[in-house]
Design a protein around this motif. Structure first.
Motif, mmCIF file in Angstrom:
data_model
loop_
_atom_site.group_PDB
_atom_site.id
_atom_site.type_symbol
_atom_site.label_atom_id
_atom_site.label_comp_id
_atom_site.label_asym_id
_atom_site.label_seq_id
_atom_site.Cartn_x
_atom_site.Cartn_y
_atom_site.Cartn_z
ATOM 1 N N LYS A 187 0.849 -1.193 0.000
ATOM 2 C CA LYS A 187 0.000 0.000 0.000
ATOM 3 C C LYS A 187 0.883 1.241 0.000
ATOM 4 O O LYS A 187 1.861 1.301 0.737
ATOM 5 C CB LYS A 187 -0.900 0.019 1.250
ATOM 6 C CG LYS A 187 -1.898 -1.123 1.306
ATOM 7 C CD LYS A 187 -2.993 -0.956 0.257
ATOM 8 C CE LYS A 187 -3.539 -2.299 -0.178
ATOM 9 N NZ LYS A 187 -4.461 -2.202 -1.301
ATOM 10 N N ASP A 188 0.535 2.207 -0.806
ATOM 11 C CA ASP A 188 1.313 3.447 -0.873
ATOM 12 C C ASP A 188 0.352 4.623 -0.868
ATOM 13 O O ASP A 188 -0.365 4.858 -1.842
ATOM 14 C CB ASP A 188 2.165 3.445 -2.156
ATOM 15 C CG ASP A 188 3.134 4.613 -2.207
ATOM 16 O OD1 ASP A 188 2.928 5.605 -1.472
ATOM 17 O OD2 ASP A 188 4.102 4.534 -2.990
ATOM 18 N N MET A 189 0.300 5.338 0.255
ATOM 19 C CA MET A 189 -0.645 6.449 0.385
ATOM 20 C C MET A 189 0.031 7.795 0.139
ATOM 21 O O MET A 189 -0.501 8.840 0.511
ATOM 22 C CB MET A 189 -1.302 6.428 1.768
ATOM 23 C CG MET A 189 -2.041 5.123 2.078
ATOM 24 S SD MET A 189 -3.307 4.725 0.853
ATOM 25 C CE MET A 189 -4.629 5.799 1.424
ATOM 26 N N GLY A 190 1.221 7.776 -0.438
ATOM 27 C CA GLY A 190 1.859 9.022 -0.825
ATOM 28 C C GLY A 190 2.687 9.696 0.257
ATOM 29 O O GLY A 190 3.119 10.842 0.088
ATOM 30 N N ILE A 194 10.573 10.583 5.548
ATOM 31 C CA ILE A 194 11.395 9.478 6.051
ATOM 32 C C ILE A 194 11.387 9.442 7.578
ATOM 33 O O ILE A 194 11.756 8.447 8.196
ATOM 34 C CB ILE A 194 12.841 9.597 5.494
ATOM 35 C CG1 ILE A 194 13.617 8.299 5.681
ATOM 36 C CG2 ILE A 194 13.581 10.753 6.128
ATOM 37 C CD1 ILE A 194 14.922 8.248 4.911
ATOM 38 N N ASN A 195 10.962 10.537 8.192
ATOM 39 C CA ASN A 195 10.879 10.584 9.649
ATOM 40 C C ASN A 195 9.480 10.283 10.175
ATOM 41 O O ASN A 195 9.169 10.582 11.325
ATOM 42 C CB ASN A 195 11.349 11.959 10.159
ATOM 43 C CG ASN A 195 12.834 12.131 9.944
ATOM 44 O OD1 ASN A 195 13.616 11.290 10.363
ATOM 45 N ND2 ASN A 195 13.218 13.204 9.273
ATOM 46 N N ASN A 196 8.636 9.738 9.305
ATOM 47 C CA ASN A 196 7.308 9.354 9.776
ATOM 48 C C ASN A 196 6.890 8.025 9.150
ATOM 49 O O ASN A 196 5.931 7.948 8.386
ATOM 50 C CB ASN A 196 6.280 10.457 9.466
ATOM 51 C CG ASN A 196 4.996 10.262 10.265
ATOM 52 O OD1 ASN A 196 4.823 9.237 10.939
ATOM 53 N ND2 ASN A 196 4.090 11.228 10.180
ATOM 54 N N MET A 197 7.638 7.027 9.498
ATOM 55 C CA MET A 197 7.381 5.690 8.946
ATOM 56 C C MET A 197 6.045 5.129 9.420
ATOM 57 O O MET A 197 5.406 4.350 8.706
ATOM 58 C CB MET A 197 8.486 4.728 9.391
ATOM 59 C CG MET A 197 9.823 5.065 8.830
ATOM 60 S SD MET A 197 9.845 4.852 7.059
ATOM 61 C CE MET A 197 11.603 5.006 6.789
ATOM 62 N N GLY A 198 5.650 5.500 10.613
ATOM 63 C CA GLY A 198 4.389 5.002 11.158
ATOM 64 C C GLY A 198 3.220 5.346 10.251
ATOM 65 O O GLY A 198 2.355 4.507 9.964
ATOM 66 N N ALA A 199 3.202 6.589 9.774
ATOM 67 C CA ALA A 199 2.125 7.031 8.882
ATOM 68 C C ALA A 199 2.163 6.276 7.556
ATOM 69 O O ALA A 199 1.127 5.978 6.964
ATOM 70 C CB ALA A 199 2.247 8.533 8.629
ATOM 71 N N LEU A 307 8.768 -0.040 2.640
ATOM 72 C CA LEU A 307 9.599 -0.631 1.594
ATOM 73 C C LEU A 307 10.326 0.403 0.737
ATOM 74 O O LEU A 307 10.260 0.374 -0.489
ATOM 75 C CB LEU A 307 8.717 -1.527 0.715
ATOM 76 C CG LEU A 307 7.976 -2.651 1.451
ATOM 77 C CD1 LEU A 307 6.976 -3.337 0.533
ATOM 78 C CD2 LEU A 307 8.953 -3.664 2.013
ATOM 79 N N MET A 308 11.036 1.320 1.402
ATOM 80 C CA MET A 308 11.730 2.360 0.650
ATOM 81 C C MET A 308 13.238 2.260 0.854
ATOM 82 O O MET A 308 13.717 1.489 1.664
ATOM 83 C CB MET A 308 11.257 3.743 1.079
ATOM 84 C CG MET A 308 10.956 3.941 2.544
ATOM 85 S SD MET A 308 12.286 3.576 3.749
ATOM 86 C CE MET A 308 13.367 4.987 3.407
ATOM 87 N N SER A 318 7.327 8.161 -2.969
ATOM 88 C CA SER A 318 6.665 8.011 -1.674
ATOM 89 C C SER A 318 6.999 6.615 -1.131
ATOM 90 O O SER A 318 7.750 5.871 -1.749
ATOM 91 C CB SER A 318 5.166 8.223 -1.822
ATOM 92 O OG SER A 318 4.661 7.438 -2.879
ATOM 93 N N ILE A 319 6.460 6.301 0.047
ATOM 94 C CA ILE A 319 6.901 5.100 0.761
ATOM 95 C C ILE A 319 5.834 4.003 0.717
ATOM 96 O O ILE A 319 4.835 4.078 1.426
ATOM 97 C CB ILE A 319 7.229 5.450 2.237
ATOM 98 C CG1 ILE A 319 8.229 6.612 2.297
ATOM 99 C CG2 ILE A 319 7.759 4.219 2.970
ATOM 100 C CD1 ILE A 319 8.536 7.109 3.707
#
Lengths: 331, 331
Positions: A187-190, A194-199, A307-308, A318-319
């Motif tokens: 899933k990639d929500m855009g 890099i400092n908010n992996m949780g989101a 997965l970045m 995006s991540i």
């Protein structure tokens, strides 16, 4: 028609587990539960990367020793980590005379490995599988962000990569069953921070959890715990909020390995722990023990991974994230 | 007692395959056999890494299209590549609504993926599995050695990373069976030369091939071909010599994907091709087609991978390698 939840015909069990962590993890709330720790996080090695490999080696050796088996008693090793080309695992496990399959699922790798091992056992492909994953704070920081010597300021949403490794032996005769596995979709929500992996990881966890409850006859209250890998504070809040909007209330029984391993404010770990070693060591030291002594009887473990790479983010990507679900039951 | 050769109870087959390559690969001896190629190796993208992801996307879409299935007809995607954190696969496949398992086996990843897919099908875990791997010359060179703009001199033993991707659908009803799989053990013979991967990978291939012939009732002449992933010229010579010393003569039927994809002297690729896309695209474009039209009837494919990173070599480490064996039969 795509297959969803896998219910292995021959039900796999967890035979043994072993955890190895660094000093900060040992200083945290679960400190005494880990099997082994190291005061200087170097494990007798001269680089952080080698220290990470050493943790994997010790964790797998420990799990095999507890299970009273040697190399010829393990059919396959499934392993992974966060380092470029998964060298934590490649170098850590090269001393074993056991077939080796490298995995990459970022922080979801522990769940990925347990899930594949459960399938291999369930499908009567292998009888005994070893699963091990790891991460190291210092090796990860310099690879993904800055070397720790730089002393960079950390964002409030940043997570602290756990120095740790957890190993598991999956096969016959253990107390804890793995009756179900559900592999995640990317899933990639855009999210590009890099400092908010949780989101970035929360949407993958939401998708997997929703797919699980939609397909199974269960509801969240059927489980003692719904454990996410390492969404940390930010990601956990997003997960609970968005699931609630979709009618799934996990607020009472949700815990997150990233929030369990550190006292995040006191230990200055901002949004909590992360890394392939986070869920592996927490599962090994805490959850598995509570399942073994029947304090817990049925839990859903959802490993989450971002997965970045730094390169993809430098290029404006995006991540994408993924979350794999493994049900653990002592019933 | 450790399990060796896996003979899946339900025999998996290859339903379809699709290959995508760059210009140099298209200019090589197998040029016309690839399903798709791109004149500028960019595949419409603005970075080499994105181009690699695009190749994976096109290869998997192509294989699904040939098999006449859409996302809901594939149970799981198994994928990997050489880029840090396997981003070629992560970004390439995020558009699919299919569960995703990331793998890392360096250049052995194609064999690793086919092997796991065969186990998943054989164990009745999944009915249809997608496998895809890739590599890109320009993305690999700048990550592992130097950016191509630097114009560094290449050693005679160096291999040329293939720009390419190959995808496979494993399930029921195909013409080619996968009757046996043997996963490899990590071998490290102390090679430290990043420009001689063939020498590092040969010992892993030797170990896997010797284990196969020791455990099975077969001898090399039972197979039309014994195909190694990408040992290149150096590694292939070492493989044949050392196997011969151990009484296994594969000189008559050994070929190497790294030596097949380029006319190595004319195309200035030194020891030959390599990369996760090398064996995948050669297998897809050439070997599978020859099995389908019965020019070949029984082959052993041994994917070989060097499990290092630039970081581990900078720190003085040697290069561990692994080789996974997949038997392909149209008998």
């Amino acid at each position: 028609m795509q297959k969803g939840i896998i219910k292995p015909k021959r039900t796999p069990t967890l035979i043994s587990t072993y955890s190895v962590v660094g000093k900060k993890e040992h200083d945290g709330p679960l400190g005494e539960l880990f099997d082994e720790y190291c005061e200087d996080d170097k494990f007798g090695k001269d680089s952080w990367e080698k220290a990470e490999s050493e943790m994997q080696l010790r964790a797998m050796k420990g799990a095999m020793s507890k299970a009273k088996i040697s190399d010829d008693g393990v059919d396959i090793l499934l392993a992974g980590d966060l380092l470029n080309q998964c060298v934590g695992s490649n170098y850590g496990l090269e001393k074993f005379d056991i077939s080796y399959l490298g995995l990459y699922g970022a922080c979801s790798t522990c769940a990925e490995g347990l899930g594949i091992a459960a399938c291999f056992y369930g499908g009567e492909i292998f009888d005994t599988c070893g699963v091990v994953t790891s991460s190291h704070y210092c090796a990860s920081e310099r690879q993904f962000r800055f070397p720790i010597e730089y002393g960079g300021q950390r964002a409030p949403t940043a997570q602290w990569t756990v120095t740790g490794s957890g190993a598991f032996i999956v096969g016959a005769g253990g107390k804890i069953k793995i009756p179900e596995v559900l592999f995640g979709k990317t899933k990639d929500m855009g999210i590009t921070d890099i400092n908010n992996m949780g989101a970035a990881m929360a949407p993958a966890a939401i998708d997997t959890i929703e797919r699980y409850f939609k397909e199974s006859t269960h509801s969240p209250e059927d489980f003692d715990l719904i454990i996410t890998g390492d969404l940390g504070f930010e990601g956990s809040e997003i997960l609970k909020d968005l699931l609630l909007k979709d009618g799934i209330d996990i607020r009472k029984n949700h815990v997150d390995c990233g929030l369990m391993i550190f006292e995040r404010k006191k230990q200055d770990t901002h949004a909590g722990g992360s890394g392939c070693g986070c869920s592996a060591s927490v599962l090994s030291a805490d959850i598995i023990k509570n399942l073994e002594d029947k304090t817990l009887s049925d839990v859903l473990f959802i490993g989450t991974g971002a997965l970045m790479s730094p390169m993809t983010l430098f290029q404006g990507g995006s991540i994408p994230s993924v979350a794999h679900l493994v049900r653990l039951s002592s019933k």
